[in-house]
Design a protein around this motif. Structure first.
Motif, mmCIF file in Angstrom:
data_model
loop_
_atom_site.group_PDB
_atom_site.id
_atom_site.type_symbol
_atom_site.label_atom_id
_atom_site.label_comp_id
_atom_site.label_asym_id
_atom_site.label_seq_id
_atom_site.Cartn_x
_atom_site.Cartn_y
_atom_site.Cartn_z
ATOM 1 N N ASP A 99 0.808 -1.226 0.000
ATOM 2 C CA ASP A 99 0.000 0.000 0.000
ATOM 3 C C ASP A 99 0.842 1.276 0.000
ATOM 4 O O ASP A 99 0.372 2.341 0.406
ATOM 5 C CB ASP A 99 -0.938 0.001 1.211
ATOM 6 N N ALA A 100 2.097 1.174 -0.437
ATOM 7 C CA ALA A 100 2.933 2.368 -0.544
ATOM 8 C C ALA A 100 2.319 3.321 -1.567
ATOM 9 O O ALA A 100 1.515 2.910 -2.425
ATOM 10 C CB ALA A 100 4.349 1.979 -0.961
ATOM 11 N N GLY A 101 2.688 4.587 -1.499
ATOM 12 C CA GLY A 101 2.092 5.588 -2.372
ATOM 13 C C GLY A 101 2.174 5.241 -3.845
ATOM 14 O O GLY A 101 1.201 5.419 -4.594
ATOM 15 N N ASN A 182 -7.809 0.378 -6.690
ATOM 16 C CA ASN A 182 -6.998 1.499 -6.211
ATOM 17 C C ASN A 182 -5.583 1.026 -5.875
ATOM 18 O O ASN A 182 -4.590 1.674 -6.224
ATOM 19 C CB ASN A 182 -7.685 2.122 -4.986
ATOM 20 N N LEU A 183 -5.467 -0.129 -5.222
ATOM 21 C CA LEU A 183 -4.167 -0.731 -4.930
ATOM 22 C C LEU A 183 -3.799 -1.628 -6.112
ATOM 23 O O LEU A 183 -4.017 -2.841 -6.093
ATOM 24 C CB LEU A 183 -4.234 -1.538 -3.624
ATOM 25 N N TRP A 184 -3.211 -1.016 -7.145
ATOM 26 C CA TRP A 184 -3.031 -1.726 -8.413
ATOM 27 C C TRP A 184 -2.053 -2.901 -8.319
ATOM 28 O O TRP A 184 -2.275 -3.957 -8.923
ATOM 29 C CB TRP A 184 -2.589 -0.756 -9.509
ATOM 30 N N LEU A 185 -0.982 -2.751 -7.561
ATOM 31 C CA LEU A 185 -0.019 -3.845 -7.452
ATOM 32 C C LEU A 185 -0.612 -5.013 -6.672
ATOM 33 O O LEU A 185 -0.467 -6.177 -7.058
ATOM 34 C CB LEU A 185 1.270 -3.360 -6.786
ATOM 35 N N HIS A 229 -10.703 2.910 4.815
ATOM 36 C CA HIS A 229 -10.294 3.250 3.440
ATOM 37 C C HIS A 229 -10.000 2.001 2.593
ATOM 38 O O HIS A 229 -9.984 2.077 1.374
ATOM 39 C CB HIS A 229 -9.078 4.185 3.445
ATOM 40 N N TYR A 230 -9.780 0.859 3.261
ATOM 41 C CA TYR A 230 -9.549 -0.373 2.500
ATOM 42 C C TYR A 230 -10.851 -0.914 1.904
ATOM 43 O O TYR A 230 -10.842 -1.822 1.098
ATOM 44 C CB TYR A 230 -8.918 -1.450 3.381
#
Length: 231
Positions: A99-101, A182-185, A229-230
């Motif tokens: 979840d890094a930027g 949103n968390l693409w990776l 937010h998750y």
């Protein structure tokens, strides 16, 4: 000589639409929520939309259910069920870790089920958990793995065995599945895990179970920790 009769299922055919329409409905409601947000409605004011979305997707799945031959229960060995659950938990751990930027696209509005006074709205929690763990995995696995993964390999997707899917088709679906989130990776990691489960087992339920476990455990973790937010 008998004339050749194609059995290919174009994207506009009933079997294809049966897997596309529920997913498309889900995206429509995401678009509606975005429009309402731009109009000034806060996340708290639009929480009710999630229930409408899940109801609409469930109705679409019920309408097309007869087209989902792959959902006929084939039975799962205890070892395969355990492996699917383990993959689901592993994806959850990676989901909250990656979840890094630079691993995110924009910011997620999240879903906070608490009332204005801070009290937990448990019916909203139950609705969100049921939608995320029971409805979404079926809808997404039907679209991403049952349809798109095989269709990219061959338009006659119903005739494609999961184990025979090409690396190209797998990579494309993994990338697209990642950028759906949103968390693409983390999304790509999940897409790869679910895709490989399906390809290895030939049973879509392995991917559905893993996906459901991920979403279920994630939901429980969110409620306990308050990381809304998750959602």
């Amino acid at each position: 000589m008998k004339p050749y009769i194609s059995t290919a299922e174009p994207a506009g055919s009933a079997p294809a639409l049966a897997r596309i329409v529920p997913f498309a409905l889900y995206l429509v409601f995401i678009f509606i929520a975005d429009v309402l947000s731009r109009m000034g409605y806060g996340a708290q004011e639009t929480r009710w939309l999630y229930g409408v979305k899940i109801l609409a997707v469930s109705a679409a799945l019920a309408l097309y259910w007869r087209h989902y031959a792959e959902l006929a229960w084939q039975g799962m060995r205890a070892s395969m069920l355990a492996a699917s659950a383990a993959v689901g938990v592993a994806v959850f751990v990676l989901w909250i870790s990656l979840d890094a930027g630079w691993m995110q696209i924009g910011s997620a509005a999240g879903f906070d089920p608490r009332a204005a006074n801070g009290a937990m709205n448990w019916p909203l929690v139950a609705l969100r958990m049921a939608g995320a763990a029971l409805v979404v995995p079926v809808m997404e696995e039907l679209f991403w793995r049952s349809f798109l993964l095989r269709w990219l390999h061959s338009p006659d997707f119903l005739a494609v065995r999961a184990a025979a899917v090409s690396l190209k088709a797998l990579v494309i679906t993994v990338v697209l599945f990642g950028f759906e989130h949103n968390l693409w990776l983390a999304g790509m990691v999940a897409g790869l895990a679910y895709g490989l489960l399906y390809m290895r087992s030939g049973n879509l339920w392995t991917a559905i179970v893993a996906h459901g476990v991920t979403n279920g455990v994630l939901g429980a973790w969110i409620v306990v920790t308050g990381n809304w937010h998750y959602w």
